[in-house]
Write an enzyme that holds these catalytic residues in place. Structure first.
Site, short mmCIF file in Angstrom:
data_model
loop_
_atom_site.label_atom_id
_atom_site.label_comp_id
_atom_site.label_asym_id
_atom_site.label_seq_id
_atom_site.Cartn_x
_atom_site.Cartn_y
_atom_site.Cartn_z
N GLN A 17 41.36 19.19 34.82
CA GLN A 17 41.15 18.52 36.12
C GLN A 17 39.81 17.80 36.12
O GLN A 17 38.80 18.35 35.70
CB GLN A 17 41.19 19.55 37.26
CG GLN A 17 40.86 18.98 38.63
CD GLN A 17 39.38 19.09 38.99
OE1 GLN A 17 38.70 20.02 38.57
NE2 GLN A 17 38.87 18.15 39.77
N TYR A 41 36.89 15.54 38.35
CA TYR A 41 36.30 14.94 39.55
C TYR A 41 35.66 13.61 39.13
O TYR A 41 35.54 13.31 37.95
CB TYR A 41 35.23 15.86 40.13
CG TYR A 41 35.77 16.97 41.02
CD1 TYR A 41 36.65 16.71 42.06
CD2 TYR A 41 35.36 18.30 40.82
CE1 TYR A 41 37.12 17.73 42.87
CE2 TYR A 41 35.82 19.32 41.63
CZ TYR A 41 36.70 19.03 42.67
OH TYR A 41 37.16 20.04 43.47
N THR A 77 41.51 14.62 40.75
CA THR A 77 41.50 15.12 42.14
C THR A 77 41.05 14.00 43.07
O THR A 77 39.97 13.43 42.89
CB THR A 77 40.58 16.35 42.26
OG1 THR A 77 41.14 17.39 41.44
CG2 THR A 77 40.49 16.83 43.69
N ARG A 121 31.58 25.15 53.65
CA ARG A 121 32.42 26.27 54.09
C ARG A 121 31.49 27.30 54.72
O ARG A 121 30.67 27.91 54.02
CB ARG A 121 33.19 26.85 52.90
CG ARG A 121 34.30 25.94 52.43
CD ARG A 121 35.01 26.46 51.22
NE ARG A 121 34.22 26.28 50.01
CZ ARG A 121 34.21 25.17 49.28
NH1 ARG A 121 34.94 24.13 49.62
NH2 ARG A 121 33.46 25.09 48.22
N LYS A 145 46.00 14.75 42.20
CA LYS A 145 46.06 15.97 43.01
C LYS A 145 45.39 15.71 44.36
O LYS A 145 44.33 15.09 44.41
CB LYS A 145 45.31 17.09 42.27
CG LYS A 145 45.07 18.36 43.06
CD LYS A 145 44.45 19.43 42.18
CE LYS A 145 44.22 20.74 42.91
NZ LYS A 145 43.06 20.74 43.80
N HIS A 162 43.98 20.97 49.28
CA HIS A 162 42.87 21.68 48.66
C HIS A 162 42.78 23.13 49.15
O HIS A 162 41.71 23.72 49.24
CB HIS A 162 41.55 20.94 48.93
CG HIS A 162 40.59 20.96 47.77
ND1 HIS A 162 40.53 19.96 46.83
CD2 HIS A 162 39.65 21.86 47.38
CE1 HIS A 162 39.59 20.24 45.93
NE2 HIS A 162 39.04 21.40 46.25
N ARG A 186 40.26 24.13 51.99
CA ARG A 186 38.83 24.31 51.72
C ARG A 186 37.97 23.10 52.04
O ARG A 186 36.75 23.20 52.09
CB ARG A 186 38.62 24.68 50.25
CG ARG A 186 39.03 26.09 49.92
CD ARG A 186 38.98 26.33 48.42
NE ARG A 186 37.67 26.29 47.83
CZ ARG A 186 36.84 27.33 47.76
NH1 ARG A 186 37.18 28.47 48.27
NH2 ARG A 186 35.65 27.21 47.17
C1 LIG Z 1 37.10 28.91 44.58
C2 LIG Z 1 37.90 27.65 44.48
C3 LIG Z 1 37.40 26.58 43.75
C4 LIG Z 1 38.14 25.39 43.66
N1 LIG Z 1 37.67 24.38 42.85
C5 LIG Z 1 38.44 23.28 42.65
C6 LIG Z 1 38.06 22.31 41.68
O1 LIG Z 1 37.06 22.45 40.99
N2 LIG Z 1 38.86 21.21 41.55
C7 LIG Z 1 40.00 21.03 42.29
O2 LIG Z 1 40.68 20.01 42.14
N3 LIG Z 1 40.39 21.95 43.18
C8 LIG Z 1 39.65 23.08 43.37
N4 LIG Z 1 40.07 24.06 44.24
C9 LIG Z 1 41.35 23.88 44.97
C10 LIG Z 1 42.52 24.43 44.16
O3 LIG Z 1 42.72 23.68 42.99
C11 LIG Z 1 43.83 24.42 44.96
O4 LIG Z 1 44.07 23.12 45.47
C12 LIG Z 1 43.82 25.41 46.11
O5 LIG Z 1 43.12 26.59 45.79
C13 LIG Z 1 45.27 25.78 46.44
O6 LIG Z 1 45.35 26.58 47.58
P1 LIG Z 1 45.44 28.19 47.54
O7 LIG Z 1 44.07 28.67 47.23
O8 LIG Z 1 45.86 28.53 48.93
O9 LIG Z 1 46.43 28.57 46.48
C14 LIG Z 1 39.37 25.26 44.34
C15 LIG Z 1 39.86 26.35 45.07
C16 LIG Z 1 39.16 27.54 45.13
C17 LIG Z 1 39.74 28.70 45.89
#
Ligand SMILES: Cc1cc2nc3c(=O)[nH]c(=O)nc-3n(C[C@H](O)[C@H](O)[C@H](O)COP(=O)(O)O)c2cc1C
Length: 411
Positions: free
Chosen positions: A153, A155, A183, A192, A279, A303, A306
């Site tokens: 992935q 950024y 992404t 957050r 994504k 996401h 988040r």
């Molecule tokens: C701690 C954490 C860090 C994340 N870091 C990234 C990231 O670096 N790149 C990204 O595209 N998504 C990131 N995400 C989002 C996840 O890829 C994903 O979209 C999301 O966690 C899906 O939802 P769920 O946690 O309910 O399964 C992160 C999510 C979490 C929980």
């Protein structure tokens, strides 16, 4: 046995020792919710707030869960009594289930050593593992641990005409990553509140409260002593000599800016010859745009709640995206997956696979190294039971199931 043959062997039924291990863990942790509850008690507060917290008051997270819970599958009976297989083909590669590990930056803050544990578990189970740009292991290390299931992935690092981004993509290609995931849904930086309040905001300072919370979490402390502190290994080569957390965060704040524009997606399409995925899509118009540029896969996602509150749940946006581009691209989803039933709901609404993020971190928080494997086993076990229960003999048949979906978005 070469890597590919070994990975194919993973498609065979689990060996008796694996079954026994699952049965023992299943008694204590029969669902993801049990893992979450235990993780909360097992890790320092900042680690839990990092893995569990969302934007604002967490309403985006709650909406994802509620929207998934509202999707009902109309079972058909009189067809079969067998548990169906779950293996699928994504981008011409066979995986053991339509389920993957979503990219997560800094998972080793949630549990020290998490990056490696996630990669190993995915390889062992043969499900896609998406390494984040902000990971704690390098692309090359991830490729060694998960040679058959690695996705990368990215950024947006736009400085010097995307020098860093193009180099990361080049390394991912050289390491054999199956797909590149761009992404799109982080156009601005947000905070957050739970995370900030727990003491992990920039500039980071170790304070007595934080150190005490580590000292009083013995499992976490031992994992920390074994694996060391979380790093940003993927990005380290671009950040100069300073490797401390604050220098790395400063580097990222300077370099990691905005989200990819369509023109930039097209440039990555030109260079990246393997499957390209975007994504963070919620609008079918954006999916159309991506596919018109030659993108192969779409991950419908908010996401995981988040980034910002007030977005529609990904599951509610999914059917319109499938209707728009499902015949021309592989549509997948994440955001809110907490069970095999949720995965089947996504399949029934047209997704070819679903990814989970937080569920894997709860698994790590509760069980450490064993957590990711237990999460995969649980989700696959629940997926099989759900498919069998609704009368679907295969993953593909889940798509023909009649669904009641009150939250579906219409454009
Ligand atoms: C701690 C954490 C860090 C994340 N870091 C990234 C990231 O670096 N790149 C990204 O595209 N998504 C990131 N995400 C989002 C996840 O890829 C994903 O979209 C999301 O966690 C899906 O939802 P769920 O946690 O309910 O399964 C992160 C999510 C979490 C929980």
């Amino acid at each position: 046995m070469d890597n590919r043959a070994a990975a194919m062997a993973n498609l065979m039924p689990a060996n008796p020792a694996d079954k026994e291990r699952f049965a023992v863990l299943h008694r204590r942790f029969p669902t993801i919710a049990y893992l979450r509850r235990h993780a909360r008690r097992h890790v320092p507060r900042f680690a839990y707030e990092y893995m569990d917290g969302g934007a604002g008051a967490d309403t985006g997270i709650a909406h994802n869960w509620n929207a998934l819970d509202a999707v009902e599958l109309v079972a058909r009976y009189g067809v079969s009594t067998a548990l169906p297989p779950t293996d699928v083909t994504l981008f011409d590669r066979r995986y053991a289930a339509p389920l993957g590990i979503a990219p997560m930056g800094g998972p080793s803050m949630a549990w020290p050593g998490a990056d490696g544990y996630l990669a190993r578990a995915a390889q062992r189970a043969r499900v896609p593992y998406t390494l984040s740009t902000v990971a704690g292991i390098t692309i090359e290390q991830a490729a060694e641990l998960a040679p058959d299931v690695l996705w990368f992935q990215l950024y947006r690092f736009a400085r010097n005409d995307h020098q860093v981004g193009f180099d990361l993509a080049r390394r991912a290609d050289a390491a054999g990553a199956h797909a590149l995931v761009l992404t799109l849904d982080v156009p601005v930086r947000t905070t957050r509140p739970r995370e900030v309040n727990s003491g992990i905001a920039y500039p980071f300072r170790a304070n007595p409260r934080l150190l005490w919370s580590i000292a009083t979490s013995p499992g976490y402390l031992m994992a920390l002593m074994r694996n060391g502190r979380a790093r940003f290994a993927c990005l380290q080569p671009y950040a100069g000599d300073k490797t401390d957390v604050n220098s790395m965060v400063r580097f990222m704040q300077g370099e990691l800016r905005g989200a990819f524009t369509w023109e930039e997606v097209a440039r990555f399409r030109e260079r990246w010859k393997r499957p390209l995925v975007v994504k963070g899509i919620l609008h079918p118009g954006d999916a159309e745009q991506a596919v018109s540029l030659g993108v192969d896969g779409i991950i419908v996602s908010n996401h995981g709640g988040r980034q910002v509150e007030g977005l529609p749940p990904a599951i509610d946006a999914l059917p319109a995206v499938v209707a728009a581009v499902g015949k021309r691209a592989t549509v997948m989803m994440d955001s809110g997956i907490r069970s095999g039933l949720d995965v089947v709901r996504a399949l029934a609404l047209g997704a070819e696979a679903a990814f989970a993020g937080k569920a894997f971190l709860w698994g790590l928080g509760a069980l450490g190294e064993e957590g990711p494997t237990h999460v995969i086993d649980l989700l696959i076990d629940e997926m099989k039971a759900t498919l069998g229960q609704i009368g679907a003999h295969t993953v593909a048949e889940a798509r023909g199931v009649k669904v009641r979906h009150p939250g579906a978005l219409h454009f």
